[in-house]
Design a protein around this motif. Sequence first.
Motif, short mmCIF file in Angstrom:
data_model
loop_
_atom_site.label_atom_id
_atom_site.label_comp_id
_atom_site.label_asym_id
_atom_site.label_seq_id
_atom_site.Cartn_x
_atom_site.Cartn_y
_atom_site.Cartn_z
N TRP A 1 -12.41 4.11 -18.34
CA TRP A 1 -11.17 4.02 -17.57
C TRP A 1 -11.35 3.09 -16.37
CZ3 TRP A 1 -6.76 7.78 -17.55
CH2 TRP A 1 -6.70 8.55 -18.72
N LEU A 2 -10.25 2.43 -15.99
CA LEU A 2 -10.28 1.55 -14.82
C LEU A 2 -9.06 1.81 -13.94
CD1 LEU A 2 -11.32 -1.00 -13.22
CD2 LEU A 2 -9.80 -2.34 -14.69
N ASP A 3 -9.31 2.03 -12.65
CA ASP A 3 -8.23 1.99 -11.65
C ASP A 3 -8.43 0.70 -10.87
OD1 ASP A 3 -6.52 2.13 -9.55
OD2 ASP A 3 -6.96 4.20 -9.00
N PRO A 4 -7.62 -0.33 -11.14
CA PRO A 4 -7.82 -1.63 -10.49
C PRO A 4 -7.40 -1.63 -9.02
CG PRO A 4 -6.37 -1.79 -12.43
CD PRO A 4 -6.50 -0.35 -12.08
N ASP B 1 -11.96 -7.37 -5.74
CA ASP B 1 -10.68 -7.97 -6.11
C ASP B 1 -10.51 -7.90 -7.62
OD1 ASP B 1 -8.54 -9.64 -6.68
OD2 ASP B 1 -9.05 -11.09 -5.11
N PHE B 2 -9.43 -7.31 -8.07
CA PHE B 2 -9.15 -7.16 -9.50
C PHE B 2 -9.09 -8.51 -10.22
CE2 PHE B 2 -5.64 -6.19 -12.77
CZ PHE B 2 -6.52 -5.67 -13.70
N PHE B 3 -8.74 -9.56 -9.46
CA PHE B 3 -8.56 -10.86 -10.11
C PHE B 3 -9.82 -11.72 -10.12
CE2 PHE B 3 -4.50 -9.42 -8.43
CZ PHE B 3 -3.82 -9.30 -9.62
N GLU B 4 -10.84 -11.21 -9.48
CA GLU B 4 -12.10 -11.95 -9.52
C GLU B 4 -12.89 -11.53 -10.74
OE1 GLU B 4 -14.27 -11.58 -5.87
OE2 GLU B 4 -12.87 -12.91 -4.86
N TRP C 1 -13.59 1.01 -10.76
CA TRP C 1 -12.46 0.77 -9.85
C TRP C 1 -12.57 -0.59 -9.20
CZ3 TRP C 1 -13.84 -0.18 -4.76
CH2 TRP C 1 -15.12 0.24 -4.37
N CYS C 2 -11.43 -1.09 -8.76
CA CYS C 2 -11.36 -2.24 -7.85
C CYS C 2 -10.46 -1.81 -6.68
CB CYS C 2 -10.72 -3.46 -8.51
SG CYS C 2 -11.60 -4.06 -9.97
N GLU C 3 -10.63 -2.44 -5.56
CA GLU C 3 -9.75 -2.23 -4.39
C GLU C 3 -10.09 -3.34 -3.42
OE1 GLU C 3 -7.00 -0.29 -3.18
OE2 GLU C 3 -7.34 -1.91 -1.75
N ILE C 4 -9.09 -4.19 -3.17
CA ILE C 4 -9.33 -5.38 -2.35
C ILE C 4 -9.78 -5.01 -0.94
CG2 ILE C 4 -6.99 -5.77 -1.46
CD1 ILE C 4 -7.67 -8.78 -2.57
N LEU C 5 -9.30 -3.88 -0.44
CA LEU C 5 -9.67 -3.44 0.91
C LEU C 5 -11.15 -3.08 0.99
CD1 LEU C 5 -6.59 -1.14 1.66
CD2 LEU C 5 -6.97 -3.48 2.48
N GLU C 6 -11.76 -2.87 -0.16
CA GLU C 6 -13.19 -2.55 -0.19
C GLU C 6 -14.00 -3.65 -0.88
OE1 GLU C 6 -14.12 1.72 -0.95
OE2 GLU C 6 -11.96 1.85 -1.16
N VAL D 1 0.84 -1.19 0.00
CA VAL D 1 0.00 0.00 0.00
C VAL D 1 0.89 1.25 0.00
CG1 VAL D 1 -1.87 1.24 1.15
CG2 VAL D 1 -1.84 -1.25 1.16
N PHE D 2 1.15 1.74 -1.18
CA PHE D 2 1.90 2.98 -1.34
C PHE D 2 0.99 3.98 -2.05
CE2 PHE D 2 5.27 -0.16 -0.95
CZ PHE D 2 6.20 0.49 -0.15
N ILE D 3 0.71 5.07 -1.39
CA ILE D 3 -0.21 6.05 -1.96
C ILE D 3 0.55 7.02 -2.87
CG2 ILE D 3 -1.92 7.85 -1.42
CD1 ILE D 3 -2.63 4.89 -0.60
N THR D 4 0.10 7.12 -4.10
CA THR D 4 0.76 7.98 -5.08
C THR D 4 0.43 9.45 -4.81
OG1 THR D 4 0.39 6.21 -6.69
CG2 THR D 4 1.07 8.35 -7.57
N PRO D 5 1.43 10.32 -4.81
CA PRO D 5 1.13 11.76 -4.71
C PRO D 5 0.18 12.16 -5.84
CG PRO D 5 3.50 11.35 -4.55
CD PRO D 5 2.86 10.05 -4.93
#
Length: 171
Positions: free
Chosen positions: A41-44, A70-73, A62-67, A18-22
Motif C-alpha cells: 500500500w502507498l499513501d502518497p 515528493d511523490f513526483f520525484e 508513504w510520501c509527504e512533501i512536508l517531510e 492541506v486538508f486532514i481527513t477525519p
Amino acid sequence: MSSEISHKIKQRKSANDVFITPRPLAKLAIDMVDHQEGDIWLDPFRNSGSYYDQFPTDNKNWCEILEGRDFFENNNFAWDTDVICSNPPYSILDKVIARSIELQPRVINYLIGINNLTARRIEIFNKSGYYLTKLHMCKVYKWYGMSIIVQFEKREGLDTNLISFDRMVWR
Ligand SMILES: C[S@@+](CC[C@H](N)C(=O)[O-])C[C@H]1O[C@@H](n2cnc3c(N)ncnc32)[C@H](O)[C@@H]1O
C-alpha cells in the motif's frame, strides 16, 4: 459553509492543499479496497497519517512533501505499489492522476471534491486501463461542498465504469 468562507476560498492566491481527513472517513475509504495477501500500500500524501496509520498491513510506504518525500520525484517509496489510497492535493489533481497511473497499482482510491470528478479525468483513467468501480458520496465538516471517494481499478476483464457519461454538449 458561510458565503464569506466560500468567497475567501475562491479568491485565494495560493492553494491550501492541506486538508486532514477525519480518521473514520479514511478508514471507510480503506475498507472499500478489496485487498489481497501481500499487497503493498502507498499513501502518497501522508501528512498526519489518517490513512497510512490505518492501512491493513505493514507492507506500506508513504510520501509527504512536508517531510521531504515528493511523490513526483523518482524515489524508492512509490514503486512496487498495489494499492494507492489517500486524500490528494486537489490543486494538482491532473498531475496526481498521471503519476498514480504511471506507478501501475491495481487499485487507486482517492477522496476528492465532487466537482473534481470530470468525464475528461475518467477518460484519462480508462485510456490506461483503469475503470471506476466504486464511488461513495460524503460530506466533511467545513470542507467545500460534497466529497466523494472514488476507486479506480485495473484488472483482467474489467472494461466498464460504474457510471456512464457522454461528451455531447446537449441543447
Ligand atoms: C489534502 S492533504 C491530505 C493529507 C492526508 N492524506 C489526510 O488525508 O489527512 C494533501 C497532503 O499532500 C501533501 N503534498 C502536496 N504535494 C505533495 C507532493 N508533491 N508529494 C507529497 N506530498 C505532497 C501536502 O503537504 C498535504 O499534507
